[in-house]
Design an enzyme around this catalytic site. Structure first.
Site, mmCIF file in Angstrom:
data_model
loop_
_atom_site.group_PDB
_atom_site.id
_atom_site.type_symbol
_atom_site.label_atom_id
_atom_site.label_comp_id
_atom_site.label_asym_id
_atom_site.label_seq_id
_atom_site.Cartn_x
_atom_site.Cartn_y
_atom_site.Cartn_z
ATOM 1 C CE1 TYR A 159 3.984 25.476 14.980
ATOM 2 C CE2 TYR A 159 6.092 26.507 14.173
ATOM 3 C CZ TYR A 159 5.457 25.319 14.617
ATOM 4 O OH TYR A 159 6.313 24.309 14.458
ATOM 5 C CB VAL A 224 9.566 34.025 -0.681
ATOM 6 C CG1 VAL A 224 8.641 34.771 0.227
ATOM 7 C CG2 VAL A 224 8.474 32.869 -1.120
ATOM 8 C CG ASP A 310 11.147 34.414 5.994
ATOM 9 O OD1 ASP A 310 11.073 33.405 6.766
ATOM 10 O OD2 ASP A 310 11.738 34.043 4.930
ATOM 11 N NE ARG A 314 13.649 29.579 11.115
ATOM 12 C CZ ARG A 314 12.786 29.037 10.819
ATOM 13 N NH1 ARG A 314 12.879 27.675 9.964
ATOM 14 N NH2 ARG A 314 11.359 29.371 10.470
HETATM 15 N N1 UDP Z 1 10.316 29.979 0.241
HETATM 16 C C1 UDP Z 1 10.500 30.567 -1.145
HETATM 17 N N2 UDP Z 1 9.772 29.650 -1.799
HETATM 18 C C2 UDP Z 1 9.046 28.733 -1.727
HETATM 19 C C3 UDP Z 1 8.653 28.343 -0.357
HETATM 20 C C4 UDP Z 1 9.441 29.211 0.727
HETATM 21 O O1 UDP Z 1 11.503 31.215 -1.208
HETATM 22 O O2 UDP Z 1 8.577 28.185 -2.770
HETATM 23 C C5 UDP Z 1 10.890 30.586 1.575
HETATM 24 C C6 UDP Z 1 10.311 30.993 2.468
HETATM 25 O O3 UDP Z 1 9.767 32.459 2.498
HETATM 26 C C7 UDP Z 1 11.220 30.949 3.745
HETATM 27 C C8 UDP Z 1 12.129 29.698 3.514
HETATM 28 O O4 UDP Z 1 11.717 29.559 1.926
HETATM 29 O O5 UDP Z 1 12.086 32.198 3.721
HETATM 30 C C9 UDP Z 1 11.770 28.735 4.112
HETATM 31 O O6 UDP Z 1 10.390 28.226 4.005
HETATM 32 P P1 UDP Z 1 9.626 26.874 4.684
HETATM 33 O O7 UDP Z 1 8.334 26.910 3.895
HETATM 34 O O8 UDP Z 1 10.546 25.961 4.318
HETATM 35 O O9 UDP Z 1 9.519 26.954 6.246
HETATM 36 P P2 UDP Z 1 10.411 27.699 7.511
HETATM 37 O O10 UDP Z 1 11.651 27.365 7.435
HETATM 38 O O11 UDP Z 1 10.159 29.236 7.171
HETATM 39 O O12 UDP Z 1 9.642 27.175 8.645
#
Ligand code: UDP
Length: 358
Positions: A159, A224, A310, A314
């Site tokens: 992506y 996670v 991951d 950011r």
């Molecule tokens: N994450 C988590 N629990 C969940 C869903 C996501 O700990 O139920 C973590 C994921 O691994 C990442 C962060 O939350 O570190 C943000 O994930 P998100 O899916 O919101 O999208 P991103 O910010 O990575 O685009």
């Protein structure tokens, strides 16, 4: 100005379209394959909506590009679980299909506002050097920071790579063919009309919706890999305020510019995010009988499958948006979380016909 919004029915698109229609300064044509999030705006009038899939509709897409002054491209598959489960589809839509839009903008000399992603920055230099980014906060700067992706076997990066390549093609078109573009890199926008709660129909959404589901239905809050990674959250209205300024492009200040849109002050680890959400829910929304979710650690492989890696941290540097556009976001973390939680709670209580929390 006649503005063509492609992918107007998603979370960012629906909020942006609503604001542009309310402002009433421009003539808006909104396209999407799904109008649910746009329904109220369409009903309010002052907008042309076309049910439109850019895949396989080249002739109409070219005609629409020719007939508008500005093209805003929000068409994307932008959900980490999809990067892992459907990487080829993610590449095809985010690069191949989007490239057609860029090509038509070049051909018909139209300005394009292209939505990209903060994921183009990839991982931090600290992580790439084997250090902890917790000890090295390094804001990402649009025209300076190197973009660092993980190995190909971690196909989550498809992506970010697709979006990065699209940015590079727009830049090249600017140099070779005079294309006028502005690129937007959103940093974790949240607010009303964000992803739905997880279900068989809607799949695996972003973290906020997962945690909301846990608070409303008592499913576990899953951290996670311990929830140690960081994100900085921006309220969608603040983000839209910046996007509108980029669209209106005062004195050409956004010509061939890339913009971070984010709120560095609102940075938390995912574990802290869960803790803040629990606290706000308990204080502002909890009603007798509401379930109490447990917090558990899960591995990323268990949660997303093989191929996930991951973004560790950011932090947006938003000096450019401040200097060129006088923009700064207004909402602090607690108000961003409260307002977004209220949206979910109101929907949930309306569905279950219970009084709405204040
Ligand atoms: N994450 C988590 N629990 C969940 C869903 C996501 O700990 O139920 C973590 C994921 O691994 C990442 C962060 O939350 O570190 C943000 O994930 P998100 O899916 O919101 O999208 P991103 O910010 O990575 O685009």
């Amino acid at each position: 100005m006649k503005i063509l919004l492609l992918g107007a029915g998603g979370f960012i698109g629906a909020n942006l379209t609503e604001r542009l229609v309310k402002d009433g300064k421009h003539q808006i044509t909104a396209l999407d394959i799904d109008r649910e999030k746009l329904d109220d705006t369409i009903k309010s009038g002052g907008i042309t909506y076309i049910d439109f899939d850019i895949r396989g509709s080249e002739e109409q897409l070219e005609k629409l590009t020719r007939d508008h002054d500005l093209i805003v491209d929000l068409v994307a598959r932008a959900n980490p679980s999809l990067y892992v489960s459907n990487p080829v589809d993610v590449f095809k839509l985010n690069f191949i299909e989007n490239l057609k839009i860029a090509d038509y903008c070049v051909k018909h000399k139209k300005r394009i506002v292209q939505f990209s992603t903060c994921e183009v920055y990839g991982i931090t230099a600290a992580k790439a050097n084997g250090q902890s980014s917790a000890d090295f906060p390094q804001p990402f700067i649009e025209d300076e920071t190197p973009l660092i992706m993980g190995p190909v076997k971690n196909h989550r990066w498809i992506y970010a790579c697709a979006k990065q390549l699209l940015e590079r093609v727009l830049h090249a078109y600017g140099i070779e063919q005079g294309l006028n573009y502005s690129i937007i890199r959103p940093f974790n926008f949240i607010g009303p009309r964000i992803d739905y709660l997880p279900s068989e129909q809607t799949g695996n959404p972003r973290v906020f919706s997962h945690f909301m589901n846990a608070l409303l239905y008592g499913t576990p809050i899953k951290l996670v890999d311990g929830g140690a990674n960081y994100r900085a959250y921006t309220y969608i209205d603040d983000a839209v305020d910046c996007i509108v300024r980029i669209i209106e492009n005062p004195n050409g200040s956004c010509d061939r510019q890339i913009f971070n849109i984010g709120t560095p002050e609102n940075e938390v680890t995912i574990k802290q995010l869960a803790e803040r959400m629990i606290e706000i829910f308990n204080k502002r929304f909890r009603q007798p009988g509401d379930p109490v979710p447990e917090m558990i650690d899960v591995s990323s492989e268990e949660f997303y499958g093989v191929g996930y890696e991951d973004c560790d941290r950011r932090i947006p540097n938003v000096d450019k948006a401040r200097t060129l556009l006088g923009w700064k976001s207004e909402h602090d973390l607690d108000s961003v979380l409260f307002l977004t939680m209220k949206y979910f709670v109101d929907k949930h209580r309306a569905k279950h016909k219970e009084p709405v929390a204040a």
